[in-house]
Write an enzyme that holds these catalytic residues in place. Structure first.
Site, mmCIF file in Angstrom:
data_model
loop_
_atom_site.group_PDB
_atom_site.id
_atom_site.type_symbol
_atom_site.label_atom_id
_atom_site.label_comp_id
_atom_site.label_asym_id
_atom_site.label_seq_id
_atom_site.Cartn_x
_atom_site.Cartn_y
_atom_site.Cartn_z
ATOM 1 N N GLY A 71 -27.787 -34.277 -25.184
ATOM 2 C CA GLY A 71 -26.810 -33.297 -25.640
ATOM 3 C C GLY A 71 -27.464 -31.968 -25.991
ATOM 4 O O GLY A 71 -26.921 -30.896 -25.712
ATOM 5 N N THR A 72 -28.631 -32.033 -26.604
ATOM 6 C CA THR A 72 -29.316 -30.803 -27.014
ATOM 7 C C THR A 72 -29.643 -29.934 -25.808
ATOM 8 O O THR A 72 -29.376 -28.717 -25.815
ATOM 9 C CB THR A 72 -30.618 -31.161 -27.777
ATOM 10 N N ASN A 156 -19.715 -33.473 -35.714
ATOM 11 C CA ASN A 156 -20.472 -34.698 -35.953
ATOM 12 C C ASN A 156 -20.466 -35.133 -37.406
ATOM 13 O O ASN A 156 -20.567 -36.307 -37.704
ATOM 14 C CB ASN A 156 -21.915 -34.535 -35.454
ATOM 15 N N GLN A 184 -19.433 -35.574 -29.573
ATOM 16 C CA GLN A 184 -18.794 -36.518 -30.508
ATOM 17 C C GLN A 184 -17.351 -36.837 -30.118
ATOM 18 O O GLN A 184 -16.714 -37.655 -30.772
ATOM 19 C CB GLN A 184 -18.812 -35.951 -31.934
ATOM 20 N N SER A 204 -23.497 -36.681 -24.331
ATOM 21 C CA SER A 204 -24.778 -37.359 -24.522
ATOM 22 C C SER A 204 -24.584 -38.865 -24.438
ATOM 23 O O SER A 204 -23.622 -39.399 -25.005
ATOM 24 C CB SER A 204 -25.349 -36.975 -25.892
ATOM 25 N N ALA A 205 -25.516 -39.561 -23.763
ATOM 26 C CA ALA A 205 -25.361 -41.009 -23.546
ATOM 27 C C ALA A 205 -25.481 -41.811 -24.835
ATOM 28 O O ALA A 205 -24.727 -42.759 -25.052
ATOM 29 C CB ALA A 205 -26.409 -41.492 -22.538
ATOM 30 N N HIS A 206 -26.424 -41.433 -25.710
ATOM 31 C CA HIS A 206 -26.699 -42.332 -26.845
ATOM 32 C C HIS A 206 -25.624 -42.279 -27.928
ATOM 33 O O HIS A 206 -25.673 -43.040 -28.885
ATOM 34 C CB HIS A 206 -28.105 -42.093 -27.412
ATOM 35 N N CYS A 330 -30.035 -35.119 -37.763
ATOM 36 C CA CYS A 330 -31.075 -34.164 -37.384
ATOM 37 C C CYS A 330 -31.579 -33.402 -38.592
ATOM 38 O O CYS A 330 -32.682 -32.883 -38.595
ATOM 39 C CB CYS A 330 -30.544 -33.185 -36.351
HETATM 40 C C1 LIG Z 1 -25.948 -35.777 -31.251
HETATM 41 C C2 LIG Z 1 -25.314 -34.474 -30.973
HETATM 42 C C3 LIG Z 1 -25.927 -33.524 -30.152
HETATM 43 C C4 LIG Z 1 -27.310 -33.717 -29.586
HETATM 44 O O1 LIG Z 1 -27.371 -34.710 -28.603
HETATM 45 P P1 LIG Z 1 -28.793 -35.386 -28.277
HETATM 46 O O2 LIG Z 1 -28.510 -36.218 -27.071
HETATM 47 O O3 LIG Z 1 -29.132 -36.216 -29.481
HETATM 48 O O4 LIG Z 1 -29.756 -34.300 -28.033
HETATM 49 C C5 LIG Z 1 -25.262 -32.344 -29.894
HETATM 50 N N1 LIG Z 1 -24.048 -32.099 -30.407
HETATM 51 C C6 LIG Z 1 -23.425 -32.987 -31.204
HETATM 52 C C7 LIG Z 1 -22.078 -32.663 -31.732
HETATM 53 C C8 LIG Z 1 -24.031 -34.197 -31.518
HETATM 54 O O5 LIG Z 1 -23.416 -35.050 -32.319
#
Ligand SMILES: *Cc1c(COP(=O)(O)O)cnc(C)c1O
Length: 398
Positions: A71-72, A156, A184, A204-206, A330
């Site tokens: 996601g980042t 988030n 999210q 983001s996958a995780h 984070c």
């Molecule tokens: C977790 C998150 C990210 C970052 O995603 P990563 O895959 O952990 O780098 C970005 N935006 C939001 C809203 C998130 O919750």
């Protein structure tokens, strides 16, 4: 001891189906998806299947999906990529301008700050005390030099959900590219990029029971976007580097599962979340829910507990087997109060005394019972150690 994981907004467990889908690509199917031979071609086919799975989840075309390291990176690529690719603003002497919000994830906020250091002007649109953005504020922030709007879909920390389609209408009316961080939202809310009319979307996958270190940026066809990195011609020249085949396969499998289970899971998880919340509020005095209680994701509850430190509470709950968080993962460990909680008007103390419970696929009714039964005594115990609390109790009983 019972173990209860209520930190799904930080990360999620891998779904067993995702592990199964990934396994061959961690073992015998080790091909490079760019190789011409059959080992490589099987990896290519798997990557393209995953692209179709991700596209289907968000109502996009396959060719518009760019796989990233998460996601980042998707957020960085969207924000920097659009700003750098933008034609010079109308008045050549003025700089480019970006509109975002005060409650974005740091992946967007800190990218905007880096751009500010390079001379880009940024407006951070505020939120109200419920954590919601007024789309009219976005409209008012626009200037003839605005080259990008970036507003997250679901937050988030609070779970609050913004009026994305409405903001997209404003952006389209002014022909300004609109990016939304939907990390999210995906898997929790219906997401359809065509219905919304956005131009770029991060996921983001995780966060959806897939593996860490892989994500995607959806880029509407025809969008101008400058890559962050330079290298080979992978991902249609938008993201060079040998594809993370097992990760991408895992993202695809997670996306398919998230789509298939979303509606049912949302109802199930929301009812557990609501029960947890109402039991906490009924049993623990001086507790308040942060963020709009209607317009939010079904799995998230953010609660401030007066007279306690969130960090102390997280540690005390961890000793009871309960995993939750204060602020965002984070920034956990940081002494600064959460920028989201201060943006909705909480004092630094209020922000420090808040907990985020985020539920997910493996959360059960028994988990919720355990937390609802365990938490009140833990809070009470910590409050008894707080001189502030003793003073306020003494004042109240006079
Ligand atoms: C977790 C998150 C990210 C970052 O995603 P990563 O895959 O952990 O780098 C970005 N935006 C939001 C809203 C998130 O919750």
């Amino acid at each position: 001891m019972r173990r209860v994981y209520l930190d799904y907004n930080a990360t999620t467990p891998l779904a067993p189906e995702v592990v199964q889908a990934m396994l061959p690509f961690l073992t015998e199917e080790y091909g490079n998806a760019s190789s011409i031979h059959s080992v490589g071609q099987r990896a290519r086919a798997a990557v393209e299947q995953a692209r179709a799975q991700v596209a289907a989840l968000i109502g996009a075309r396959e060719k518009e999906i760019v796989f990233t390291s998460g996601g980042t990176e998707a957020d960085n690529l969207a924000v920097r990529g659009v700003v750098e690719a933008a034609e010079r603003p109308r008045k050549p002497e003025s700089g480019k301008h970006v509109v975002t919000s005060t409650i974005e994830h740091h992946a967007v906020l800190n990218t905007c700050q880096a751009l500010e250091a390079e001379g880009v002007a940024v407006t951070y649109v505020p939120v109200n005390s419920a954590g919601l953005i007024d789309p009219e504020e976005v409209r008012r922030a626009l200037t003839p030099d605005t080259v990008l709007i970036s507003i997250m879909h679901a937050n988030n920390e609070l779970g609050t959900v913004q009026a994305i389609a409405e903001i997209a209408r404003i952006a389209r009316g002014r022909k300004i590219p609109f990016h939304t961080d939907a990390v999210q939202a995906v898997g929790k809310l219906p997401v359809n990029v065509r219905e919304w009319g956005v131009d770029l979307l991060s996921l983001s996958a995780h966060k959806i029971c897939g593996p860490k270190g892989v994500g995607a940026l959806w880029v509407r066809r025809g969008m101008r976007l400058k890559p962050l990195f330079f290298g080979g011609h992978h991902e249609r020249d938008r993201r060079p580097g040998t594809e993370n085949v097992p990760g991408i396969v895992g993202l695809g499998a997670a996306a398919e599962l998230a789509g298939a289970r979303r509606a049912e899971e949302a109802v199930r998880v929301k009812s557990l979340r609501d029960e947890l919340e109402s039991r906490i509020l009924a049993r623990v005095p001086h507790a308040t829910v942060n963020g709009d209680r209607q317009q939010r994701t079904p799995n998230t509850s953010n609660i401030s507990f007066e007279f306690v430190e969130g960090e102390a509470l997280v540690i005390a709950l961890d000793l009871k087997g309960i995993a939750c968080s204060t602020g965002a993962a984070c920034s956990a460990g940081a002494v600064e109060p959460s920028h989201v909680l201060t943006a909705i008007g909480l004092s630094p103390e209020g922000a420090h005394g808040s907990l985020r419970f985020s539920l997910g696929r493996q959360t059960t009714r028994e988990d919720i019972d355990y937390v609802a039964e365990t938490l009140p005594a833990v809070v009470e115990h910590l409050r008894e150690l707080s001189p502030l609390y003793k003073k306020s109790v003494a004042a109240a009983s006079k």
